[in-house]
Design a protein around this motif. Structure first.
Motif, PDB file in Angstrom:
ATOM      1  N   UNK A 456       0.850  -1.197   0.000  1.00  0.00           N
ATOM      2  CA  UNK A 456       0.000   0.000   0.000  1.00  0.00           C
ATOM      3  C   UNK A 456       0.882   1.241   0.000  1.00  0.00           C
ATOM      4  N   UNK A 457       0.347   2.383  -0.440  1.00  0.00           N
ATOM      5  CA  UNK A 457       1.114   3.637  -0.364  1.00  0.00           C
ATOM      6  C   UNK A 457       1.573   3.949   1.064  1.00  0.00           C
ATOM      7  N   UNK A 458       0.745   3.627   2.056  1.00  0.00           N
ATOM      8  CA  UNK A 458       1.141   3.841   3.448  1.00  0.00           C
ATOM      9  C   UNK A 458       2.380   3.021   3.787  1.00  0.00           C
ATOM     10  N   UNK A 459       2.390   1.745   3.404  1.00  0.00           N
ATOM     11  CA  UNK A 459       3.538   0.887   3.684  1.00  0.00           C
ATOM     12  C   UNK A 459       4.786   1.385   2.969  1.00  0.00           C
ATOM     13  N   UNK A 460       4.636   1.870   1.755  1.00  0.00           N
ATOM     14  CA  UNK A 460       5.794   2.384   1.018  1.00  0.00           C
ATOM     15  C   UNK A 460       6.382   3.623   1.700  1.00  0.00           C
ATOM     16  N   UNK A 461       5.512   4.459   2.278  1.00  0.00           N
ATOM     17  CA  UNK A 461       6.014   5.623   3.018  1.00  0.00           C
ATOM     18  C   UNK A 461       6.767   5.184   4.270  1.00  0.00           C
ATOM     19  N   UNK A 462       6.244   4.162   4.959  1.00  0.00           N
ATOM     20  CA  UNK A 462       6.924   3.634   6.146  1.00  0.00           C
ATOM     21  C   UNK A 462       8.276   3.042   5.746  1.00  0.00           C
ATOM     22  N   UNK A 463       8.299   2.268   4.661  1.00  0.00           N
ATOM     23  CA  UNK A 463       9.549   1.693   4.172  1.00  0.00           C
ATOM     24  C   UNK A 463      10.586   2.780   3.901  1.00  0.00           C
ATOM     25  N   UNK A 464      10.156   3.846   3.250  1.00  0.00           N
ATOM     26  CA  UNK A 464      11.076   4.932   2.906  1.00  0.00           C
ATOM     27  C   UNK A 464      11.601   5.617   4.156  1.00  0.00           C
ATOM     28  N   UNK A 465      10.730   5.852   5.129  1.00  0.00           N
ATOM     29  CA  UNK A 465      11.149   6.488   6.380  1.00  0.00           C
ATOM     30  C   UNK A 465      12.156   5.616   7.130  1.00  0.00           C
ATOM     31  N   UNK A 466      11.970   4.307   7.086  1.00  0.00           N
ATOM     32  CA  UNK A 466      12.895   3.412   7.789  1.00  0.00           C
ATOM     33  C   UNK A 466      14.252   3.354   7.091  1.00  0.00           C
ATOM     34  N   UNK A 467      14.245   3.359   5.763  1.00  0.00           N
ATOM     35  CA  UNK A 467      15.524   3.395   5.043  1.00  0.00           C
ATOM     36  C   UNK A 467      16.248   4.710   5.331  1.00  0.00           C
ATOM     37  N   UNK A 468      15.494   5.802   5.365  1.00  0.00           N
ATOM     38  CA  UNK A 468      16.102   7.123   5.577  1.00  0.00           C
ATOM     39  C   UNK A 468      16.711   7.264   6.962  1.00  0.00           C
ATOM     40  N   UNK A 469      16.085   6.643   7.972  1.00  0.00           N
ATOM     41  CA  UNK A 469      16.543   6.830   9.358  1.00  0.00           C
ATOM     42  C   UNK A 469      17.290   5.633   9.924  1.00  0.00           C
ATOM     43  N   UNK A 470      17.072   4.451   9.343  1.00  0.00           N
ATOM     44  CA  UNK A 470      17.668   3.244   9.902  1.00  0.00           C
ATOM     45  C   UNK A 470      16.976   2.798  11.174  1.00  0.00           C
ATOM     46  N   UNK A 471      15.745   3.314  11.425  1.00  0.00           N
ATOM     47  CA  UNK A 471      15.029   2.985  12.652  1.00  0.00           C
ATOM     48  C   UNK A 471      13.603   2.547  12.339  1.00  0.00           C
ATOM     49  N   UNK A 472      12.956   1.926  13.316  1.00  0.00           N
ATOM     50  CA  UNK A 472      11.622   1.361  13.127  1.00  0.00           C
ATOM     51  C   UNK A 472      10.543   2.430  13.267  1.00  0.00           C
ATOM     52  N   UNK A 473      10.438   3.293  12.293  1.00  0.00           N
ATOM     53  CA  UNK A 473       9.418   4.339  12.298  1.00  0.00           C
ATOM     54  C   UNK A 473       8.041   3.687  12.215  1.00  0.00           C
ATOM     55  N   UNK A 474       7.135   4.050  13.148  1.00  0.00           N
ATOM     56  CA  UNK A 474       5.768   3.529  13.156  1.00  0.00           C
ATOM     57  C   UNK A 474       4.798   4.669  12.853  1.00  0.00           C
ATOM     58  N   UNK A 475       3.875   4.469  11.918  1.00  0.00           N
ATOM     59  CA  UNK A 475       2.939   5.549  11.583  1.00  0.00           C
ATOM     60  C   UNK A 475       1.962   5.824  12.722  1.00  0.00           C
ATOM     61  N   UNK A 476       1.652   7.108  12.953  1.00  0.00           N
ATOM     62  CA  UNK A 476       0.720   7.520  14.002  1.00  0.00           C
ATOM     63  C   UNK A 476      -0.274   8.500  13.405  1.00  0.00           C
ATOM     64  N   UNK A 477      -1.570   8.297  13.681  1.00  0.00           N
ATOM     65  CA  UNK A 477      -2.618   9.161  13.130  1.00  0.00           C
ATOM     66  C   UNK A 477      -3.297  10.019  14.194  1.00  0.00           C
ATOM     67  N   UNK A 478      -3.359   9.555  15.440  1.00  0.00           N
ATOM     68  CA  UNK A 478      -4.022  10.307  16.511  1.00  0.00           C
ATOM     69  C   UNK A 478      -2.961  10.972  17.375  1.00  0.00           C
ATOM     70  N   UNK A 479      -3.028  12.294  17.445  1.00  0.00           N
ATOM     71  CA  UNK A 479      -2.038  13.043  18.221  1.00  0.00           C
ATOM     72  C   UNK A 479      -2.447  13.178  19.688  1.00  0.00           C
ATOM     73  N   UNK A 480      -3.730  13.479  19.930  1.00  0.00           N
ATOM     74  CA  UNK A 480      -4.188  13.612  21.315  1.00  0.00           C
ATOM     75  C   UNK A 480      -5.683  13.323  21.395  1.00  0.00           C
ATOM     76  N   UNK A 481      -6.124  12.932  22.601  1.00  0.00           N
ATOM     77  CA  UNK A 481      -7.544  12.717  22.885  1.00  0.00           C
ATOM     78  C   UNK A 481      -7.883  13.535  24.120  1.00  0.00           C
TER      79      UNK A 481
END
Length: 650
Positions: A456-481
């Motif tokens: 999915x496009x979401x997974x491809x963005x996560x893949x790119x972020x992990x290659x760029x940083x070398x770390x396990x970037x996890x996507x987050x959608x909710x900032x606060x409740x």
């Protein structure tokens, strides 16, 4: 004839016995009545007083205010507006149909409206209000209120209804609400009494449904006094309910509006991630739709138009859609091979346009080939033959393992209606799902992101972020409740060597910035915000031998739905990655032509926090870019900000 004394005496005795018997019956009956009256007045007096009180006092639920949804900067993206409606309570109306027809002489009601209300009343308990007319004007409410003596059971009410100020910008993220249906009730084991309120709105898709319980809140109640006709006389008491939780998303509404406008006219998806936090800054799917139309029930003609649109406006393509990643997957294959030690940075593979494996030719996108190719050039110019060779050496299981480490083939935990897992195949998967053994040709196809591979496009963005940083970037959608910041997942090292990551990053940098890079026309000028990335083109049709012999048909000459998908993934600034982007254009043709320019524009908008200066673009493109910027800003729901002159977000 004279009666003798003995006959007279016997007759008197008989009359006396009858009188005593009748008198005894009367006394017994009177005693029974008195006993029953005592039982009802004394022993059951409390129960009958309660029944009388219930006839005099009605309890009504007060629906809570649904929680608001804001973007990361406090911009309202899902709110509530006042809504006037007319309801009827069956047990308070002598003849519901006659009452409805009298109502129809005061406000406009179609025959269908009347019949729908009568059907709804039969399905609901007699005391449950049923909505007859929704979204009526204040003038109509006033007319109904004046005529209530002639309309038993009819009550004008004021409530809240959902509204989406940004119309379609967030339709695939927020989703929409709608009236509770029988299907909704059938899925619940213990339905909330709130759901019995006429046309009570609940989440149907997106964040609205995934965070339904938090957003819904809890009901209040009020006691009202009614007269013998069931008409409300006064309110005796009121207990307010608890409003739903307010939710703040990580998305930037202005950037989201820009992304939607930039993809106008395409069937496409784009995702922007903050690589430091995993915050999703934009999650765009095009074309979109007006979520407000679903709140009160979309018309059949409008819904049919959405269903029949070949660009699939109802599909949330960013997280739900899956596509062969094409050449954007080549970084996965390269990293798997580097980590296994089956290739080194300087080793070359000869590409003459194709490679033959078991009597089958596997072709490179460049018919004449790329000549001798090492890792850097293989990414820069996207050589397929290089990755055919590498995939054979490393094997599918190692490629699949690396793909999952980079976030592919994983259903990321986000409050969206459908988050696709995608497909990262291996030998065991094919045995289980295809009842067949893995063959070398499968590995070659997977090595260039084709075959069984789906992301999915979401997974491809996560893949790119992990290659760029070398770390396990996890996507987050909710900032606060309710103002309480939600946790950011801790980013652990990927466990990939720094040398392997550096080699792949260098190749991605050259894709955009080198003279012969496949995305050279989409570069960002100036050293501060240079971008690294990778183009991709995924086939949706088979190319026959006959077609190859006469020349592969250009995408422009094919019907739209037979053209290749166009992809691009990237991150910036290249030297200190802060944002990752992925773009998929369905049937867009080549990634360098269709997807990369969109990704570059989105990335610049993100880096500058608004319109970037023209100096960020190659000089030969600035005239075209200026016109495009003005067109996009005219389409945006939110007013754009001017460029920040280089201060930027990063």
């Amino acid at each position: 004839m004279r009666r003798n004394a003995s006959d007279t005496e016997g007759s008197a005795r008989t009359i006396t016995r009858r009188g005593l018997f009748v008198g005894g019956l009367q006394v017994s009956f009177a005693a029974l009545l008195l006993g029953r009256m005592r039982f009802m007045q004394v022993d059951q007096g409390e129960e009958y007083r309660l029944l009388a009180e219930e006839n005099r006092i009605n309890l009504r639920l007060i629906p809570p205010s649904r929680g608001l949804i804001h973007d990361r900067n406090g911009v309202l993206i899902a709110g509530n507006e006042q809504n006037y409606r007319i309801v009827i309570v069956r047990e308070d109306a002598d003849d519901p149909e006659a009452v409805l027809r009298r109502l129809g002489k005061i406000i406009w009601l179609s025959e269908e409206d009347i019949q729908d209300a009568l059907k709804e009343m039969k399905r609901r308990s007699a005391f449950v209000p049923v909505t007859v007319a929704d979204r009526v004007s204040w003038e109509e409410v006033s007319e109904v209120a004046v005529n209530t003596p002639a309309l038993p059971g009819i009550t004008p009410e004021v409530g809240l209804s959902r509204i989406y100020p940004q119309v379609g910008d967030f339709a695939h993220v927020i989703g929409y609400v709608g009236p509770v249906s029988d299907y909704d009730l059938s899925k619940l084991e213990d339905p909330d009494p709130l759901l019995q309120i006429p046309r009570f709105q609940i989440g149907k898709s997106g964040v609205e449904v995934k965070m339904e319980y938090a957003l819904r809140g809890s009901a209040g109640s009020r006691e009202i006094e009614v007269n013998a006709l069931g008409r409300e006389m006064r309110e005796l008491s009121r207990q307010e309910g608890q409003s739903g939780d307010d939710v703040q998303l990580t998305i930037d509404a202005k950037l989201q509006s820009y992304v939607q406008a930039r993809m106008a006219g395409e069937s496409a998806a784009a995702v922007v991630l903050d690589t430091k936090t995993g915050d999703i800054l934009a999650l765009g799917s095009a074309p979109t739709f007006d979520a407000n139309k679903f709140v009160h029930g979309i018309s059949s003609s409008d819904y049919k138009a959405l269903l029949e649109d070949p660009y699939r406006p109802l599909a949330a393509k960013t997280a739900q859609g899956t596509y062969p990643p094409g050449s954007t997957f080549k970084m996965v294959t390269a990293l798997a091979a580097l980590e296994e030690g089956v290739i080194d940075l300087n080793e070359t593979v000869s590409c003459w346009g194709k490679i033959k494996v078991y009597n089958r030719n596997f072709h490179c996108w460049k018919r004449g080939g790329h000549g001798k190719v090492a890792l850097g050039k293989s990414l820069e110019q996207s050589c397929d033959v290089y990755y055919y060779e590498v995939a054979q050496r490393v094997g599918i299981d190692k490629i699949a393992e690396m793909a999952r480490r980079l976030g592919l083939g994983i259903r990321h935990d986000l409050p969206l209606s459908a988050v696709a897992q995608g497909l990262i195949p291996n030998k065991a998967w094919k045995r289980e799902h295809r009842s067949a053994e893995w063959v070398v040709g499968d590995s070659l196809n997977a090595g260039i992101g084709q075959g069984f591979v789906l992301t999915s496009p979401l997974q491809l963005a996560v893949m790119t972020a992990r290659i760029a940083t070398g770390r396990t970037v996890e996507p987050r959608l909710v900032r606060s409740i309710n103002g309480v910041e939600q946790p950011i997942a801790e980013q652990e090292p990927l466990g990939i060597s720094s040398s392997s990551l550096a080699a792949v990053r260098k190749g991605m940098y050259d894709v955009v910035n080198a003279r012969r890079g496949t995305a050279g026309r989409s570069k960002i000028t100036g050293d501060e915000f240079r971008m690294a990335g990778k183009t991709g083109t995924s086939q949706v049709r088979n190319i026959t031998k006959a077609e190859r012999a006469r020349g592969v048909t250009r995408n422009e000459d094919l019907p739209w739905d037979r053209r290749d998908h166009a992809l691009f993934v990237g991150y910036a600034p290249a030297e200190a990655p802060r944002y990752a982007v992925s773009v998929v254009v369905e049937h867009g043709g080549g990634g360098s032509k269709a997807a990369a320019p969109i990704a570059r524009d989105i990335m610049l908008q993100t880096l500058y926090g608004g319109r970037p200066p023209l100096e960020a673009y190659p000089s030969s493109q600035r005239g075209t870019i200026r016109s495009r910027q003005e067109e996009i800003e005219d389409m945006m729901t939110l007013p754009p900000e001017e460029g920040l002159g280089g201060s930027g977000r990063a």
